[in-house]
Design a protein around this motif. Structure first.
Motif, PDB file in Angstrom:
ATOM      1  N   ASN A  49     -15.710  13.395  22.150  1.00  0.00           N
ATOM      2  CA  ASN A  49     -14.755  12.316  21.841  1.00  0.00           C
ATOM      3  C   ASN A  49     -13.747  12.277  23.053  1.00  0.00           C
ATOM      4  O   ASN A  49     -12.865  12.961  23.231  1.00  0.00           O
ATOM      5  CB  ASN A  49     -14.074  12.194  20.589  1.00  0.00           C
ATOM      6  N   HIS A  50     -14.281  11.455  24.210  1.00  0.00           N
ATOM      7  CA  HIS A  50     -13.399  11.714  25.339  1.00  0.00           C
ATOM      8  C   HIS A  50     -13.486  10.194  25.939  1.00  0.00           C
ATOM      9  O   HIS A  50     -14.641   9.491  25.829  1.00  0.00           O
ATOM     10  CB  HIS A  50     -14.081  12.541  26.382  1.00  0.00           C
ATOM     11  N   ARG A  51     -12.525   9.740  26.553  1.00  0.00           N
ATOM     12  CA  ARG A  51     -12.073   8.360  26.729  1.00  0.00           C
ATOM     13  C   ARG A  51     -13.210   7.924  27.920  1.00  0.00           C
ATOM     14  O   ARG A  51     -13.356   6.723  28.273  1.00  0.00           O
ATOM     15  CB  ARG A  51     -10.764   8.128  27.090  1.00  0.00           C
ATOM     16  N   HIS A  52     -13.602   8.981  28.621  1.00  0.00           N
ATOM     17  CA  HIS A  52     -14.599   8.470  29.763  1.00  0.00           C
ATOM     18  C   HIS A  52     -16.026   9.123  29.695  1.00  0.00           C
ATOM     19  O   HIS A  52     -16.699   9.216  30.603  1.00  0.00           O
ATOM     20  CB  HIS A  52     -13.986   9.357  31.204  1.00  0.00           C
ATOM     21  N   VAL A  53     -16.208   9.089  28.313  1.00  0.00           N
ATOM     22  CA  VAL A  53     -17.627   9.464  27.903  1.00  0.00           C
ATOM     23  C   VAL A  53     -17.919   8.315  27.054  1.00  0.00           C
ATOM     24  O   VAL A  53     -17.449   8.046  26.293  1.00  0.00           O
ATOM     25  CB  VAL A  53     -17.796  10.618  27.342  1.00  0.00           C
ATOM     26  N   VAL A  98     -19.093   8.193  31.531  1.00  0.00           N
ATOM     27  CA  VAL A  98     -20.193   9.066  31.561  1.00  0.00           C
ATOM     28  C   VAL A  98     -21.106   8.630  30.716  1.00  0.00           C
ATOM     29  O   VAL A  98     -21.022   8.844  29.502  1.00  0.00           O
ATOM     30  CB  VAL A  98     -19.948  10.556  32.012  1.00  0.00           C
ATOM     31  N   SER A  99     -22.549   8.503  30.981  1.00  0.00           N
ATOM     32  CA  SER A  99     -23.571   8.214  29.998  1.00  0.00           C
ATOM     33  C   SER A  99     -24.635   9.118  30.051  1.00  0.00           C
ATOM     34  O   SER A  99     -24.895   9.795  31.111  1.00  0.00           O
ATOM     35  CB  SER A  99     -24.050   6.893  29.909  1.00  0.00           C
ATOM     36  N   ASP A 100     -25.895   8.821  29.197  1.00  0.00           N
ATOM     37  CA  ASP A 100     -27.064   9.366  29.302  1.00  0.00           C
ATOM     38  C   ASP A 100     -27.153  10.863  29.306  1.00  0.00           C
ATOM     39  O   ASP A 100     -27.058  11.636  30.147  1.00  0.00           O
ATOM     40  CB  ASP A 100     -27.715   8.873  30.719  1.00  0.00           C
ATOM     41  N   PHE A 101     -27.100  11.165  28.206  1.00  0.00           N
ATOM     42  CA  PHE A 101     -27.165  12.718  27.893  1.00  0.00           C
ATOM     43  C   PHE A 101     -28.285  13.630  27.373  1.00  0.00           C
ATOM     44  O   PHE A 101     -28.410  14.460  26.939  1.00  0.00           O
ATOM     45  CB  PHE A 101     -25.794  13.336  26.743  1.00  0.00           C
TER      46      PHE A 101
END
Length: 362
Positions: A105-109, A194-197
């Motif tokens: 839970n992160h604003r840039h993920v 940041v995406s695609d994990f």
């Protein structure tokens, strides 16, 4: 009607099992509060949201599959990722992505809203990020707007902050393993996500990840993992260094030079900097000699440190994030001061020293 309904239910259950539904449920059930994050969507909901996955809803396509723009009955806009037909290994990768994103839970993920397991190919539902990928803006794809230096700097700082969180602030460190500009999405205010994990891994503290299958993207991949198969947090640092070089030069991670030879951006960037030719390779659109020359030098130095061949010589993502955030704050403060000075000048008018000396002062 009874047998038709029963048959459909059995098919859905078959796909649920085939797509690792039981394993996924076991994984995410152990995380407190995950029900508030991930939801199980029905295929009916997602077909309605995308007009039966109509081509007009396609946001992007690639080797991984297709991403659709959808509108849920609540009115919320989402991005729906439909992978291609999966083998057992890809099912595990799918489960892995849901598992990891359920814990973040992160604003840039980019935020995972849920998934659907009722179809032959499982689906992931994410928050919709409206301005596409950073890659499109750097390389002017699909008429994407060019980014200012301020946006370049902020996006770099926000991405570094997200990766530092994954490496240092999470209860179990997470290695992304596929950091690249096409996996950094931008929202309507050009904030980074940041995406695609799918390739990511949770790794116990003080351990490295050894893998027989090297996952990542050529041009961004840490050269240190090729002979050993070992990935560490410093592998993400190297990939981020390539993204910084991409932001600074506007060049692809692998590009063709004037002689028709393919060049690795990381090698080209480091050698140009060592030769004192940094300003000869920077993207003209971000160079402002009056205001950001010194900042460009600092960001280039951070990129070069990230691209060190020896992993132990590279900084941590936490150190990189701290440096970039300080630089961003300094730029914002200098911009505010510059705007204030211009405002004060326009309100007060020219000083008496600049006035025509022949004018009578009354």
């Amino acid at each position: 009607m009874y047998w038709a309904i029963k048959k459909r239910r059995l098919i859905r259950e078959k796909f649920f099992q085939q797509n690792g539904g039981m394993l996924l449920q076991q994984k995410i059930a152990s995380y407190k509060g995950v029900q508030d994050i991930a939801k199980i969507f029905t295929i009916k909901e997602l077909k309605t949201a995308t007009n039966n996955f109509h081509e007009s809803h396609i946001l992007g396509q690639g080797g991984f599959g297709t991403v659709y723009r959808g509108i849920l009955t609540s009115g919320k806009v989402v991005a729906i990722k439909r992978s291609k037909i999966m083998d057992k290994g890809q099912v595990i990768q799918f489960i892995n992505e849901v598992d990891i994103l359920s814990q973040i839970n992160h604003r840039h993920v980019v935020k995972l809203l849920g998934c659907c397991l009722e179809t032959e190919v499982p689906l992931l539902v994410y928050e919709f990020v409206s301005n596409g990928a950073l890659y499109q803006h750097i390389h002017r794809e699909n008429k994407a707007a060019p980014l200012s230096w301020e946006n370049h700097l902020r996006i770099a700082a926000e991405t570094a902050d997200a990766l530092a969180y994954l490496h240092s602030s999470h209860s179990v460190p997470i290695f992304h393993r596929d950091v690249k500009s096409s996996n950094i999405l931008l929202d309507d205010k050009y904030n980074a996500k940041v995406s695609d994990f799918g390739a990511s891994r949770l790794v116990p503290l003080d351990q490295t990840l050894k893998t027989t299958i090297i996952q990542g993207t050529h041009g961004y991949l840490d050269p240190g993992c090729l002979p050993t198969g070992q990935l560490t947090a410093k592998s993400d640092v190297y990939s981020f260094g390539v993204v910084l070089a991409e932001l600074l030069t506007g060049k692809e991670p692998i590009f063709m030079d004037g002689s028709g030879e393919w060049i690795l951006l990381a090698t080209y960037f480091v050698s140009s900097q060592k030769d004192g030719n940094l300003f000869g390779i920077l993207d003209d659109g971000i160079v402002d000699d009056d205001r950001n020359r010194q900042q460009l030098l600092v960001v280039a130095e951070i990129a070069r440190n990230c691209l060190e061949e020896r992993r132990e010589d590279r900084p941590t993502m936490k150190e990189v994030a701290k440096d970039l955030d300080s630089l961003k704050m300094m730029y914002e403060q200098s911009s505010s001061q510059h705007i204030q000075e211009e405002t004060d000048f326009s309100l007060s008018g020219p000083s008496t020293s600049t006035m025509d000396p022949t004018l009578e002062i009354r």
